[in-house]
Structure formats: C-alpha cells, structure tokens
Design a protein around this motif. Structure first.
Motif, PDB file in Angstrom:
ATOM      1  N   ALA A   1       0.876  -1.122  -0.025  1.00  0.00           N
ATOM      2  CA  ALA A   1       0.028   0.022   0.068  1.00  0.00           C
ATOM      3  C   ALA A   1       0.735   1.258  -0.152  1.00  0.00           C
ATOM      4  N   LYS A   2       0.458   2.203  -0.526  1.00  0.00           N
ATOM      5  CA  LYS A   2       1.061   3.639  -0.578  1.00  0.00           C
ATOM      6  C   LYS A   2       0.411   4.343   0.901  1.00  0.00           C
ATOM      7  N   VAL A   3       1.372   5.014   1.369  1.00  0.00           N
ATOM      8  CA  VAL A   3       1.145   5.949   2.380  1.00  0.00           C
ATOM      9  C   VAL A   3       1.274   7.308   2.323  1.00  0.00           C
ATOM     10  N   LYS A   4       0.228   8.187   2.578  1.00  0.00           N
ATOM     11  CA  LYS A   4       0.260   9.594   2.207  1.00  0.00           C
ATOM     12  C   LYS A   4       0.741  10.360   3.803  1.00  0.00           C
ATOM     13  N   LEU A   5       1.580  10.856   3.582  1.00  0.00           N
ATOM     14  CA  LEU A   5       2.287  11.779   4.892  1.00  0.00           C
ATOM     15  C   LEU A   5       1.814  13.407   4.765  1.00  0.00           C
ATOM     16  N   THR A   6       1.149  13.782   5.559  1.00  0.00           N
ATOM     17  CA  THR A   6       0.842  15.286   5.648  1.00  0.00           C
ATOM     18  C   THR A   6       1.329  16.054   6.724  1.00  0.00           C
ATOM     19  N   ILE A   7       2.159  17.246   6.750  1.00  0.00           N
ATOM     20  CA  ILE A   7       2.535  17.998   7.467  1.00  0.00           C
ATOM     21  C   ILE A   7       1.342  18.814   8.073  1.00  0.00           C
ATOM     22  N   THR A   8       0.918  18.501   9.418  1.00  0.00           N
ATOM     23  CA  THR A   8      -0.338  18.976  10.105  1.00  0.00           C
ATOM     24  C   THR A   8       0.015  20.459  10.843  1.00  0.00           C
ATOM     25  N   GLU A   9       1.312  20.475  11.248  1.00  0.00           N
ATOM     26  CA  GLU A   9       1.739  21.595  12.174  1.00  0.00           C
ATOM     27  C   GLU A   9       3.392  21.622  11.965  1.00  0.00           C
ATOM     28  N   SER A  10       3.814  22.892  11.712  1.00  0.00           N
ATOM     29  CA  SER A  10       5.300  22.797  11.742  1.00  0.00           C
ATOM     30  C   SER A  10       5.748  24.248  12.314  1.00  0.00           C
ATOM     31  N   LYS A  11       6.568  23.882  13.032  1.00  0.00           N
ATOM     32  CA  LYS A  11       7.394  24.886  13.861  1.00  0.00           C
ATOM     33  C   LYS A  11       9.247  24.558  13.757  1.00  0.00           C
ATOM     34  N   CYS A  12       9.331  23.843  12.831  1.00  0.00           N
ATOM     35  CA  CYS A  12      10.699  23.359  12.489  1.00  0.00           C
ATOM     36  C   CYS A  12      11.774  24.326  12.688  1.00  0.00           C
ATOM     37  N   ARG A  13      12.624  23.753  13.268  1.00  0.00           N
ATOM     38  CA  ARG A  13      13.836  24.806  13.521  1.00  0.00           C
ATOM     39  C   ARG A  13      14.585  25.253  12.239  1.00  0.00           C
ATOM     40  N   CYS A  14      14.586  24.210  11.173  1.00  0.00           N
ATOM     41  CA  CYS A  14      15.456  24.632  10.152  1.00  0.00           C
ATOM     42  C   CYS A  14      14.645  25.131   8.920  1.00  0.00           C
ATOM     43  N   GLY A  15      13.132  25.124   9.110  1.00  0.00           N
ATOM     44  CA  GLY A  15      12.444  25.880   8.483  1.00  0.00           C
ATOM     45  C   GLY A  15      12.061  24.829   7.152  1.00  0.00           C
TER      46      GLY A  15
ATOM     47  N   VAL B   1       6.901  19.481  14.745  1.00  0.00           N
ATOM     48  CA  VAL B   1       6.473  19.110  13.551  1.00  0.00           C
ATOM     49  C   VAL B   1       5.753  18.134  13.871  1.00  0.00           C
ATOM     50  N   CYS B   2       4.106  18.297  13.221  1.00  0.00           N
ATOM     51  CA  CYS B   2       3.206  17.094  13.585  1.00  0.00           C
ATOM     52  C   CYS B   2       2.939  16.695  12.136  1.00  0.00           C
ATOM     53  N   ILE B   3       2.585  15.215  12.157  1.00  0.00           N
ATOM     54  CA  ILE B   3       2.467  14.557  10.841  1.00  0.00           C
ATOM     55  C   ILE B   3       1.447  13.690  11.046  1.00  0.00           C
ATOM     56  N   HIS B   4       0.773  13.495   9.826  1.00  0.00           N
ATOM     57  CA  HIS B   4      -0.512  12.688   9.763  1.00  0.00           C
ATOM     58  C   HIS B   4      -0.190  11.578   8.576  1.00  0.00           C
ATOM     59  N   GLY B   5      -0.470  10.386   8.920  1.00  0.00           N
ATOM     60  CA  GLY B   5      -0.205   9.368   7.684  1.00  0.00           C
ATOM     61  C   GLY B   5      -1.415   8.444   7.496  1.00  0.00           C
ATOM     62  N   GLU B   6      -1.696   8.268   6.148  1.00  0.00           N
ATOM     63  CA  GLU B   6      -2.895   7.519   5.912  1.00  0.00           C
ATOM     64  C   GLU B   6      -2.549   6.677   4.528  1.00  0.00           C
TER      65      GLU B   6
ATOM     66  N   LYS C   1      -6.315   2.852   9.307  1.00  0.00           N
ATOM     67  CA  LYS C   1      -5.332   2.883   8.869  1.00  0.00           C
ATOM     68  C   LYS C   1      -4.806   4.100   8.526  1.00  0.00           C
ATOM     69  N   VAL C   2      -4.613   4.754   9.631  1.00  0.00           N
ATOM     70  CA  VAL C   2      -3.994   6.062   9.939  1.00  0.00           C
ATOM     71  C   VAL C   2      -3.465   6.261  11.159  1.00  0.00           C
ATOM     72  N   PHE C   3      -2.341   7.321  11.195  1.00  0.00           N
ATOM     73  CA  PHE C   3      -1.611   7.684  12.424  1.00  0.00           C
ATOM     74  C   PHE C   3      -1.317   9.240  12.515  1.00  0.00           C
ATOM     75  N   ASP C   4      -1.264   9.697  13.677  1.00  0.00           N
ATOM     76  CA  ASP C   4      -0.913  11.105  13.679  1.00  0.00           C
ATOM     77  C   ASP C   4       0.468  10.836  14.646  1.00  0.00           C
TER      78      ASP C   4
END
Length: 82
Positions: free
Chosen positions: A2-16, A74-79, A62-65
C-alpha cells in the motif's frame, strides 16, 4: 504494498524545512524527511504498507498521527491511499 500519504499538519521546524500542508507519498523509498522524524514514524508507515490497522482514538484505523521527537515541533498525519 500500500501507498501511505504523509501530511505535515503543524510545523515549527527549527530549520524551516517543513511547511504545514506539505505532502509526501511513501511507496518503496524513504521520503525526504529528517532522520529523527522518519525514525519515529517508520514503524507505523511500515505497518500500514503491509495491511495493518493501528490504534486511533477509540478504535482502529489505517491512519496515524505523530510528533517530531524534537519537542513536537512538527506534527504529521499518515494514511493509506489507493
């Protein structure tokens, strides 16, 4: 597999590097994620790619956060996608 799509749901990444709304499709290769975040989510991605459903809220799906191990910046959602 299966393919899994990852989506960044929130980002305060230090490196941008990550921006909210960015999407990555995981097929057979690692997407361009930092090693810390990838190491954190890889077990869930692998499980979903191989047909598993994971604990999610009050049930299973069939998802995760997940959050980046760097203070959850950084918050990420996978599905699973077709």
């Amino acid at each position: 597999m299966a393919k899994v799509k990852l989506t960044i749901t929130e980002s305060k990444c230090r490196c941008g590097y990550f921006k909210k709304g960015q999407e990555f499709i995981v097929e057979d290769l690692c997407p361009p994620l930092c090693h810390e975040l990838w190491n954190n989510i890889y077990p869930s991605v692998y499980a979903l790619q191989n047909g598993a459903s994971l604990d999610y809220g009050e049930g299973r799906a069939k998802v995760f956060d997940a959050r980046c191990p760097d203070e959850g910046r950084v918050c990420i959602h996978g599905e699973v996608i077709d």
